[in-house]
Design a protein around this motif. Structure first.
Motif, PDB file in Angstrom:
ATOM      1  N   ILE A  61       3.302 -38.665 -48.032  1.00  0.00           N
ATOM      2  CA  ILE A  61       2.530 -39.598 -48.541  1.00  0.00           C
ATOM      3  C   ILE A  61       0.907 -39.681 -47.900  1.00  0.00           C
ATOM      4  CG2 ILE A  61       1.449 -41.016 -50.880  1.00  0.00           C
ATOM      5  CD1 ILE A  61       4.639 -40.967 -51.602  1.00  0.00           C
ATOM      6  N   ASN A  62       1.717 -40.260 -46.863  1.00  0.00           N
ATOM      7  CA  ASN A  62       0.338 -40.913 -45.913  1.00  0.00           C
ATOM      8  C   ASN A  62      -0.103 -39.746 -45.818  1.00  0.00           C
ATOM      9  OD1 ASN A  62      -1.235 -42.805 -44.646  1.00  0.00           O
ATOM     10  ND2 ASN A  62       0.161 -43.056 -42.889  1.00  0.00           N
ATOM     11  N   GLU A  63      -0.090 -39.027 -45.025  1.00  0.00           N
ATOM     12  CA  GLU A  63       0.120 -37.449 -44.451  1.00  0.00           C
ATOM     13  C   GLU A  63      -1.133 -37.370 -45.705  1.00  0.00           C
ATOM     14  OE1 GLU A  63       2.798 -35.462 -42.855  1.00  0.00           O
ATOM     15  OE2 GLU A  63       2.558 -37.017 -41.033  1.00  0.00           O
ATOM     16  N   GLU A  64      -1.227 -36.474 -46.614  1.00  0.00           N
ATOM     17  CA  GLU A  64      -1.824 -36.274 -47.542  1.00  0.00           C
ATOM     18  C   GLU A  64      -2.947 -37.040 -48.002  1.00  0.00           C
ATOM     19  OE1 GLU A  64      -3.023 -35.811 -51.608  1.00  0.00           O
ATOM     20  OE2 GLU A  64      -2.001 -37.344 -50.902  1.00  0.00           O
ATOM     21  N   ALA A  65      -2.680 -38.407 -47.721  1.00  0.00           N
ATOM     22  CA  ALA A  65      -4.034 -39.109 -48.416  1.00  0.00           C
ATOM     23  C   ALA A  65      -4.966 -39.298 -47.311  1.00  0.00           C
ATOM     24  CB  ALA A  65      -2.666 -40.638 -48.543  1.00  0.00           C
ATOM     25  N   LEU A  66      -4.661 -38.961 -46.360  1.00  0.00           N
ATOM     26  CA  LEU A  66      -5.680 -38.551 -45.355  1.00  0.00           C
ATOM     27  C   LEU A  66      -5.931 -37.040 -44.720  1.00  0.00           C
ATOM     28  CD1 LEU A  66      -2.761 -40.596 -42.344  1.00  0.00           C
ATOM     29  CD2 LEU A  66      -5.161 -41.107 -43.364  1.00  0.00           C
ATOM     30  N   GLY A  67      -5.964 -36.156 -45.631  1.00  0.00           N
ATOM     31  CA  GLY A  67      -6.281 -35.252 -45.389  1.00  0.00           C
ATOM     32  C   GLY A  67      -5.339 -33.930 -44.225  1.00  0.00           C
ATOM     33  N   LEU A  68      -4.398 -34.222 -43.917  1.00  0.00           N
ATOM     34  CA  LEU A  68      -3.715 -33.369 -42.904  1.00  0.00           C
ATOM     35  C   LEU A  68      -2.730 -32.601 -43.506  1.00  0.00           C
ATOM     36  CD1 LEU A  68      -2.718 -36.429 -40.570  1.00  0.00           C
ATOM     37  CD2 LEU A  68      -4.366 -34.856 -40.268  1.00  0.00           C
ATOM     38  N   ASP A  69      -2.737 -32.816 -44.229  1.00  0.00           N
ATOM     39  CA  ASP A  69      -1.288 -31.882 -45.615  1.00  0.00           C
ATOM     40  C   ASP A  69      -1.931 -31.670 -47.222  1.00  0.00           C
ATOM     41  OD1 ASP A  69       0.779 -30.660 -46.262  1.00  0.00           O
ATOM     42  OD2 ASP A  69       2.341 -32.113 -45.048  1.00  0.00           O
ATOM     43  N   GLU A  70      -1.354 -30.656 -47.760  1.00  0.00           N
ATOM     44  CA  GLU A  70      -1.897 -30.069 -48.835  1.00  0.00           C
ATOM     45  C   GLU A  70      -0.901 -31.633 -50.279  1.00  0.00           C
ATOM     46  OE1 GLU A  70      -1.172 -25.778 -48.022  1.00  0.00           O
ATOM     47  OE2 GLU A  70      -0.036 -26.471 -49.446  1.00  0.00           O
ATOM     48  N   LYS A  71      -1.780 -31.311 -50.920  1.00  0.00           N
ATOM     49  CA  LYS A  71      -1.162 -32.201 -52.524  1.00  0.00           C
ATOM     50  C   LYS A  71      -0.134 -31.603 -52.508  1.00  0.00           C
ATOM     51  CE  LYS A  71      -6.152 -32.857 -52.043  1.00  0.00           C
ATOM     52  NZ  LYS A  71      -6.788 -34.375 -52.386  1.00  0.00           N
ATOM     53  N   ILE A  72       0.582 -32.791 -53.022  1.00  0.00           N
ATOM     54  CA  ILE A  72       1.566 -33.692 -53.561  1.00  0.00           C
ATOM     55  C   ILE A  72       1.399 -33.399 -54.949  1.00  0.00           C
ATOM     56  CG2 ILE A  72       3.557 -35.526 -53.390  1.00  0.00           C
ATOM     57  CD1 ILE A  72       3.064 -36.293 -50.977  1.00  0.00           C
ATOM     58  N   GLU A  73       1.933 -32.517 -55.930  1.00  0.00           N
ATOM     59  CA  GLU A  73       1.460 -32.340 -57.219  1.00  0.00           C
ATOM     60  C   GLU A  73       2.844 -33.492 -58.281  1.00  0.00           C
ATOM     61  OE1 GLU A  73       0.085 -27.721 -57.551  1.00  0.00           O
ATOM     62  OE2 GLU A  73       2.777 -28.441 -58.679  1.00  0.00           O
ATOM     63  N   ILE A 110       1.102 -45.868 -55.464  1.00  0.00           N
ATOM     64  CA  ILE A 110      -0.070 -44.836 -55.259  1.00  0.00           C
ATOM     65  C   ILE A 110      -0.097 -44.755 -57.224  1.00  0.00           C
ATOM     66  CG2 ILE A 110       1.792 -43.666 -53.862  1.00  0.00           C
ATOM     67  CD1 ILE A 110       3.788 -42.348 -56.070  1.00  0.00           C
ATOM     68  N   SER A 111      -0.573 -43.768 -57.764  1.00  0.00           N
ATOM     69  CA  SER A 111      -0.411 -43.628 -59.460  1.00  0.00           C
ATOM     70  C   SER A 111      -0.304 -41.801 -59.330  1.00  0.00           C
ATOM     71  CB  SER A 111      -2.721 -43.612 -59.607  1.00  0.00           C
ATOM     72  OG  SER A 111      -2.648 -42.839 -58.634  1.00  0.00           O
ATOM     73  N   LYS A 112       0.168 -41.819 -60.270  1.00  0.00           N
ATOM     74  CA  LYS A 112       0.857 -40.451 -61.021  1.00  0.00           C
ATOM     75  C   LYS A 112       0.157 -40.328 -62.263  1.00  0.00           C
ATOM     76  CE  LYS A 112       5.359 -40.411 -61.602  1.00  0.00           C
ATOM     77  NZ  LYS A 112       6.475 -40.854 -61.972  1.00  0.00           N
ATOM     78  N   HIS A 113      -0.850 -38.608 -61.676  1.00  0.00           N
ATOM     79  CA  HIS A 113      -0.727 -37.834 -62.723  1.00  0.00           C
ATOM     80  C   HIS A 113      -0.463 -36.562 -62.913  1.00  0.00           C
ATOM     81  CE1 HIS A 113      -5.315 -40.498 -61.877  1.00  0.00           C
ATOM     82  NE2 HIS A 113      -4.544 -40.249 -60.016  1.00  0.00           N
ATOM     83  N   SER A 114      -1.252 -36.174 -63.847  1.00  0.00           N
ATOM     84  CA  SER A 114      -0.547 -34.745 -64.307  1.00  0.00           C
ATOM     85  C   SER A 114      -0.002 -34.036 -63.864  1.00  0.00           C
ATOM     86  CB  SER A 114      -0.820 -34.287 -65.448  1.00  0.00           C
ATOM     87  OG  SER A 114      -2.500 -34.089 -64.997  1.00  0.00           O
ATOM     88  N   ARG A 115      -1.089 -33.945 -62.432  1.00  0.00           N
ATOM     89  CA  ARG A 115      -0.343 -32.764 -61.718  1.00  0.00           C
ATOM     90  C   ARG A 115      -1.159 -33.425 -60.344  1.00  0.00           C
ATOM     91  NH1 ARG A 115       1.089 -27.752 -62.929  1.00  0.00           N
ATOM     92  NH2 ARG A 115       0.103 -26.503 -60.900  1.00  0.00           N
ATOM     93  N   LEU A 116      -0.704 -34.703 -59.833  1.00  0.00           N
ATOM     94  CA  LEU A 116      -1.515 -34.898 -58.563  1.00  0.00           C
ATOM     95  C   LEU A 116      -0.637 -36.357 -58.463  1.00  0.00           C
ATOM     96  CD1 LEU A 116      -3.006 -34.555 -56.147  1.00  0.00           C
ATOM     97  CD2 LEU A 116      -4.988 -36.046 -57.514  1.00  0.00           C
ATOM     98  N   ILE A 117      -0.167 -36.928 -57.079  1.00  0.00           N
ATOM     99  CA  ILE A 117       0.067 -37.856 -56.426  1.00  0.00           C
ATOM    100  C   ILE A 117      -0.771 -38.622 -55.869  1.00  0.00           C
ATOM    101  CG2 ILE A 117       1.841 -39.985 -55.178  1.00  0.00           C
ATOM    102  CD1 ILE A 117       3.606 -37.467 -56.711  1.00  0.00           C
TER     103      ILE A 117
END
Length: 477
Positions: A61-73, A110-117
């Motif tokens: 989750i941390n790597e996705e927030a830093l822009g090092l990986d793709e989005k987590i749905e 974290i916050s959960k959206h319809s197609r995004l964490i």
């Protein structure tokens, strides 16, 4: 760096209890304890592997927030990303990952959206704290007992640089640093015999010595940050404790290295047939209470080297003491000895003395021959203390050879033989028997199997050349 006043350092212990920022900071800590408490209720903390899996999940989750990986749905995306990233024999189930995601969302990490964490600010800071804590613990446990205390002392200095110098309290890091150094010194004193008896402890002793010198510099740098009279008065006791502890630790580590190096050559050092009683007496006296930085071993250290089982039956439990018990003497032998003593009569034959007039001879020697004789005498004295014959025999066959090849082929690939060989080469250079020159060409040496490394890899290709003393003498004339 701009010096900040100690009263202005940000610390929860110096802030107003009712300040809104203090209350918000405590809510962040409460969210951390809430996450850990809920995870514990779901048996996520029943084993170290479960904790490691949780850290891996928040790292994704941390790597996705830093822009090092793709989005987590959603949690399913997190599940497959975990399987692709880590080779875990027991992957966490989709249900377990979904439970972790729900707990993190419950405490606003974290916050959960319809197609995004999406990670929130409090989650970013709390996840960084947990990951940094795990990495620090891993680095701490990679050292031995002494190395752990010294590692923690260095971390205290680094935290002080990162926090105290920036106006944010990192705790009493100077006092903590001094305490960790004192604990390391106490462990060194307790394990001194063990480390001296370990034939492979020299790299560890050198590392401890370098850490001591590094910590001494960091501690002095910490003290220089406090320049006002009031602050220096508060730190006077800490400065005295820290300086005394580091001085003791540096001298102790240096003394252990000196003793270790001397012990490696003691067994192969030729002894003269003439002993100086006064020097032997002085050596024995110093063994009872040697200075910390002295290379004179005490009696316990000396006997500990006799417990390495170099001779069969030597490495028994307990202290090695060379004792021989006398065999029982029969009564007949005692009776014969008493009879001999009672009836003993010394011989009293006359001694004929012949008076001979002494004859004196005068030998005249030139200054040049005298200098040559003195150099040769000094060289013989040096050879009595340092074994140089192997190096000389090798150079008789190879007049010039790279330094590493001389060390390996003339002796062996063991580090103790390398130390002795370098000492012998230094003696030969000092007595103008050989020269060591920088290589103008980058020779490609073969790869030798050795149990040690060069501090400067360029030294291995230095050329050791035997000097032609006769030719040099004729050229000088």
């Amino acid at each position: 760096m701009e010096k900040m006043d100690s009263a202005s350092i940000v610390s929860i212990f110096n802030s107003d209890d009712s300040a809104p920022e203090v209350l918000q900071a405590m809510k962040d800590i409460s969210s951390l304890s809430g996450v850990l408490s809920d995870l514990g209720s779901h048996t996520f903390y029943q084993s170290p592997m479960e904790i490691l899996r949780f850290l891996r999940i928040i790292q994704l989750i941390n790597e996705e927030a830093l822009g090092l990986d793709e989005k987590i749905e959603n949690s399913e995306t997190l599940y497959y990303r975990y399987r692709n990233r880590y080779s875990d024999p027991e992957f966490p189930t989709k249900k377990k990952i979904e439970q972790i995601v729900n707990i993190l969302a419950k405490y606003n990490w974290i916050s959960k959206h319809s197609r995004l964490i999406k990670m929130r600010d409090v989650g970013k800071r709390m996840m960084d704290v947990l990951i940094r804590l795990a990495n620090d613990s891993l680095a701490y446990h990679m050292h031995d007992d002494i190395g752990r205390s010294l590692f923690q002392a260095r971390r205290d200095a680094e935290i002080s640089e990162a926090y105290d110098d920036q106006g944010i309290s990192g705790g009493n890091k100077i006092a903590s640093m001094i305490k960790n150094v004192a604990d390391a010194i106490q462990l060194m004193e307790e394990r001194e015999l063990e480390m001296l008896a370990d034939r492979n402890a020299l790299p560890q002793l050198e590392l401890i010595h370098e850490l001591m010198k590094d910590l001494e510099g960091k501690l002095q740098e910490r003290f220089r940050q406090f320049q006002t009279m009031e602050e220096s008065l508060v730190l006077t006791e800490l400065m005295q404790r820290g300086t005394a502890a580091l001085a003791k630790g540096t001298n102790l580590s240096l003394g252990m290295i000196t003793k270790y190096l001397k012990f490696t050559t003691m067994q192969n050092t030729p002894l003269s047939s003439t002993l100086n009683p006064e020097k032997v007496r002085e050596f024995i006296v110093k063994m009872f209470d040697p200075p910390i930085e002295s290379d004179v071993p005490n009696i316990y250290q000396l006997l500990s080297f006799m417990e390495q089982n170099q001779y069969e039956g030597e490495a028994m439990d307990g202290l090695w003491i060379p004792v021989k018990f006398a065999a029982p003497i029969p009564a007949l032998a005692i009776d014969e000895a008493l009879t001999y003593m009672e009836e003993y009569e010394p011989l009293t034959e006359n001694i004929d003395e012949i008076d001979v007039d002494p004859e004196f001879e005068t030998n005249v020697i030139s200054q040049t021959d005298l200098d040559e004789l003195m150099r040769e005498t000094n060289w013989l004295l040096t050879k009595n203390m340092i074994e140089t014959s192997k190096i000389e025999e090798f150079l008789e066959q190879h007049e010039e050879t790279p330094l590493e090849e001389v060390i390996i082929k003339a002796t062996s690939s063991e580090w103790s033989d390398a130390v002795n060989a370098l000492t012998a080469i230094s003696a030969l250079v000092g007595n103008k028997k050989v020269t060591v020159e920088k290589s103008n060409q980058k020779n490609k040496l073969p790869t030798f199997n050795r149990n040690w490394e060069w501090m400067n890899d360029e030294d291995r290709v230095n050329i050791v050349r035997k000097r032609n003393t006769g030719q040099e003498k004729r050229n000088s004339e």
